[in-house]
Design a protein around this motif. Structure first.
Motif, PDB file in Angstrom:
ATOM      1  N   ILE A   4       1.250  -0.934   0.070  1.00 32.23           N
ATOM      2  CA  ILE A   4       0.062  -0.085   0.073  1.00 32.23           C
ATOM      3  C   ILE A   4       0.830   1.343  -0.042  1.00 32.23           C
ATOM      4  CG2 ILE A   4      -1.354   1.405   1.095  1.00 32.23           C
ATOM      5  CD1 ILE A   4      -2.774  -1.354   2.380  1.00 32.23           C
ATOM      6  N   ALA A   5       1.729   1.289   0.450  1.00 28.48           N
ATOM      7  CA  ALA A   5       2.863   2.449   1.439  1.00 28.48           C
ATOM      8  C   ALA A   5       3.367   2.509  -0.016  1.00 28.48           C
ATOM      9  CB  ALA A   5       3.992   1.859   2.180  1.00 28.48           C
ATOM     10  N   ILE A   6       3.853   1.255  -1.245  1.00 27.68           N
ATOM     11  CA  ILE A   6       4.868   1.604  -2.624  1.00 27.68           C
ATOM     12  C   ILE A   6       3.260   1.831  -3.552  1.00 27.68           C
ATOM     13  CG2 ILE A   6       5.668   0.435  -4.465  1.00 27.68           C
ATOM     14  CD1 ILE A   6       6.178  -1.577  -2.627  1.00 27.68           C
ATOM     15  N   ILE A   7       2.227   1.873  -3.475  1.00 24.18           N
ATOM     16  CA  ILE A   7       1.435   2.648  -4.350  1.00 24.18           C
ATOM     17  C   ILE A   7       1.077   3.732  -4.127  1.00 24.18           C
ATOM     18  CG2 ILE A   7      -1.022   1.615  -4.948  1.00 24.18           C
ATOM     19  CD1 ILE A   7      -0.892  -1.033  -4.533  1.00 24.18           C
ATOM     20  N   ILE A   8       0.927   3.882  -2.236  1.00 25.95           N
ATOM     21  CA  ILE A   8       0.335   5.559  -2.058  1.00 25.95           C
ATOM     22  C   ILE A   8       1.748   6.415  -2.740  1.00 25.95           C
ATOM     23  CG2 ILE A   8       0.967   6.810  -0.065  1.00 25.95           C
ATOM     24  CD1 ILE A   8      -1.238   5.318   0.745  1.00 25.95           C
ATOM     25  N   ASP A   9       2.974   5.537  -2.468  1.00 28.67           N
ATOM     26  CA  ASP A   9       4.145   6.846  -3.447  1.00 28.67           C
ATOM     27  C   ASP A   9       4.259   6.668  -5.132  1.00 28.67           C
ATOM     28  OD1 ASP A   9       5.763   6.851  -1.191  1.00 28.67           O
ATOM     29  OD2 ASP A   9       7.169   5.215  -1.049  1.00 28.67           O
ATOM     30  N   PHE A  10       4.070   5.381  -5.407  1.00 33.60           N
ATOM     31  CA  PHE A  10       3.595   5.936  -7.111  1.00 33.60           C
ATOM     32  C   PHE A  10       2.278   6.848  -7.907  1.00 33.60           C
ATOM     33  CE2 PHE A  10       5.812   1.589  -7.596  1.00 33.60           C
ATOM     34  CZ  PHE A  10       6.816   2.586  -8.593  1.00 33.60           C
ATOM     35  N   ILE A  11       1.401   6.892  -6.458  1.00 32.54           N
ATOM     36  CA  ILE A  11       0.572   7.467  -6.680  1.00 32.54           C
ATOM     37  C   ILE A  11       1.088   9.664  -6.978  1.00 32.54           C
ATOM     38  CG2 ILE A  11      -1.978   8.718  -6.012  1.00 32.54           C
ATOM     39  CD1 ILE A  11      -2.417   6.235  -5.534  1.00 32.54           C
ATOM     40  N   THR A  12       1.991   9.359  -6.105  1.00 40.22           N
ATOM     41  CA  THR A  12       1.975  10.554  -4.874  1.00 40.22           C
ATOM     42  C   THR A  12       3.045  11.205  -6.497  1.00 40.22           C
ATOM     43  OG1 THR A  12       3.598  10.220  -3.371  1.00 40.22           O
ATOM     44  CG2 THR A  12       1.344  11.205  -2.860  1.00 40.22           C
ATOM     45  N   LEU A  13       3.704  10.429  -7.005  1.00 39.23           N
ATOM     46  CA  LEU A  13       4.646  11.036  -7.778  1.00 39.23           C
ATOM     47  C   LEU A  13       4.397  10.985  -9.806  1.00 39.23           C
ATOM     48  CD1 LEU A  13       7.921  10.740  -8.661  1.00 39.23           C
ATOM     49  CD2 LEU A  13       7.804   8.589  -9.416  1.00 39.23           C
ATOM     50  N   GLY A  14       2.974  10.300  -9.235  1.00 36.95           N
ATOM     51  CA  GLY A  14       2.391  10.368 -10.980  1.00 36.95           C
ATOM     52  C   GLY A  14       1.700  12.227 -10.448  1.00 36.95           C
ATOM     53  N   PHE A  15       1.151  12.302  -9.472  1.00 31.97           N
ATOM     54  CA  PHE A  15       1.254  13.670  -8.864  1.00 31.97           C
ATOM     55  C   PHE A  15       2.278  14.613  -9.329  1.00 31.97           C
ATOM     56  CE2 PHE A  15      -1.654  17.446  -7.008  1.00 31.97           C
ATOM     57  CZ  PHE A  15      -2.759  17.239  -8.061  1.00 31.97           C
ATOM     58  N   TYR A  16       2.560  14.533  -9.145  1.00 30.25           N
ATOM     59  CA  TYR A  16       4.240  15.010  -9.139  1.00 30.25           C
ATOM     60  C   TYR A  16       4.439  15.665 -10.929  1.00 30.25           C
ATOM     61  CZ  TYR A  16       8.920  17.378  -9.023  1.00 30.25           C
ATOM     62  OH  TYR A  16      10.115  18.152  -8.866  1.00 30.25           O
TER      63      TYR A  16
END
Length: 100
Positions: A4-16
């Motif tokens: 879940i933490a890795i998926i959240i990191d990819f979501i925030t990276l995409g929003f960046y």
């Protein structure tokens, strides 16, 4: 939980990267809100983690985290640093988006 933490990191990276494409003040506000919610959610993951937190092997007083818990902690710390940099961006110090 580490997945879940890795998926959240990819979501925030995409929003960046979305913020890099659309450099408006309103998208920065949405970005800081998303980052704050992410940091709070990751803090809840760090606190509510039920697995083993410390590794069984350690060297001279240093007791490292397990791999799964370490992923969650590193994700929380990095997203916390990004939240701080987003706040600096909104206050006028263009550190995060200055090179683009």
């Amino acid at each position: 939980m580490s997945l879940i933490a890795i998926i959240i990191d990819f979501i925030t990276l995409g929003f960046y990267f979305l913020q890099l494409k659309i450099l408006t003040h309103s998208i920065f506000i949405v970005g800081i809100i998303l980052q704050a919610v992410t940091v709070l959610f990751l803090l809840s993951l760090v606190i509510s983690y039920k697995g083993q937190r410390k590794s069984k092997f350690w060297n001279d007083g240093y007791h490292p985290y397990t791999f799964k818990y370490g992923i969650i902690v590193v994700s929380f710390v990095l997203n916390g640093i990004m939240l701080f940099l987003y706040v600096l961006n909104l206050t006028g110090n263009d550190i995060v988006f200055s090179g683009f």
